[in-house]
Design an enzyme around this catalytic site. Structure first.
Site, PDB file in Angstrom:
ATOM      1  CE1 TYR A   1     -89.822 -41.203 -95.624  1.00 25.13           C
ATOM      2  CE2 TYR A   1     -90.322 -42.134 -97.776  1.00 25.13           C
ATOM      3  CZ  TYR A   1     -89.954 -42.299 -96.455  1.00 25.13           C
ATOM      4  OH  TYR A   1     -89.724 -43.565 -95.965  1.00 25.13           O
TER       5      TYR A   1
ATOM      6  CG  HIS B   1     -83.806 -36.001 -94.740  1.00 24.45           C
ATOM      7  ND1 HIS B   1     -82.713 -35.200 -94.453  1.00 24.45           N
ATOM      8  CD2 HIS B   1     -83.298 -37.273 -94.794  1.00 24.45           C
ATOM      9  CE1 HIS B   1     -81.619 -35.936 -94.330  1.00 24.45           C
ATOM     10  NE2 HIS B   1     -81.944 -37.192 -94.548  1.00 24.45           N
TER      11      HIS B   1
ATOM     12  CG  ASN C   1     -79.476 -44.810 -98.106  1.00 27.88           C
ATOM     13  OD1 ASN C   1     -80.214 -44.830 -99.089  1.00 27.88           O
ATOM     14  ND2 ASN C   1     -79.401 -45.814 -97.252  1.00 27.88           N
TER      15      ASN C   1
ATOM     16  CG  ASP D   1     -81.966 -31.914 -94.966  1.00 29.82           C
ATOM     17  OD1 ASP D   1     -81.767 -32.510 -96.048  1.00 29.82           O
ATOM     18  OD2 ASP D   1     -81.822 -32.467 -93.862  1.00 29.82           O
TER      19      ASP D   1
ATOM     20  CG  ASN E   1     -77.335 -41.116 -94.093  1.00 28.99           C
ATOM     21  OD1 ASN E   1     -76.197 -41.241 -93.650  1.00 28.99           O
ATOM     22  ND2 ASN E   1     -78.404 -41.529 -93.422  1.00 28.99           N
TER      23      ASN E   1
END
Length: 203
Positions: free
Chosen positions: A20, A25, A73, A98, A119
């Site tokens: 990631y 994100h 989240n 973001d 989230n």
């Protein structure tokens, strides 16, 4: 207000894990990591916070840089634990996130507001029980029909990568100003580049 606080907690939002690292994100992570590098401070894992944390003095302030180790989240858990440990409130918190509603490369500062479907912000607001906390929004642009999850977990385009370093640097400089300068001066300066707003509109 942040500029009057003795402690400041800056939380970058993102997902842990190498897969990631360079996704849209994780832009909050990238900004806070770059700030740490510029300030020559390293992160250490802090299981009690479920986060990586780097703490340092900036002038007369104690600044805590935080990268949650939970997934997006559940970001609120780290925020809540750090604030509780240092006996701080949401008024001493800055969240770097973001934002789909802003064009890529645009910055915006807000003192409060809804999660806007994000989230990470939903988790923070549920954990803290308030929408009153400062957030630095980093625009990633609209998904243009791409499914939301695929878009935010996707990588920057080639054209975006050319601008990404400068965009992150502007985010870092904004954070450095928020730590030491009058909040309204910084917010008016940053937000006016997006559109001409009255001072009251930044909240």
């Amino acid at each position: 207000m942040i500029d009057k606080a003795e402690h400041v907690v800056i939380v970058g939002l993102g997902n842990p894990g190498s897969e990631y690292e360079t996704t849209r994100h994780n832009l909050g992570f990238l900004v806070v990591q770059t700030l740490a590098a510029m300030l020559k401070v390293s992160f250490t894992k802090q299981p009690k916070f479920e986060a990586q944390v780097a703490s340092l003095k900036v002038g007369d302030k104690r600044v805590h840089l935080v990268l949650p180790e939970t997934y997006m989240n559940e970001s609120g858990r780290a925020c809540e634990r750090v604030l509780n440990y240092y006996k701080l409130t949401s008024q001493e918190l800055i969240v770097v996130t973001d934002d789909l509603a802003l064009p890529f490369g645009q910055l915006r500062i807000r003192l409060m507001g809804s999660a806007g479907g994000h989230n990470g912000l939903k988790s923070i607001q549920a954990a803290l029980g308030t929408t009153h906390y400062l957030r630095l929004k980093m625009g990633i642009g609209a998904s243009d029909g791409c499914p939301y999850v695929d878009y935010v977990l996707g990588h920057f385009t080639g054209e975006e990568k050319k601008q990404l370093g400068e965009f992150i640097t502007r985010g870092v400089e904004c954070l450095k100003r928020l730590i030491t300068e009058d909040f309204y001066k910084v917010a008016n300066s940053v937000n006016r580049r997006l559109m001409d707003r009255k001072e009251t509109d930044i909240v």
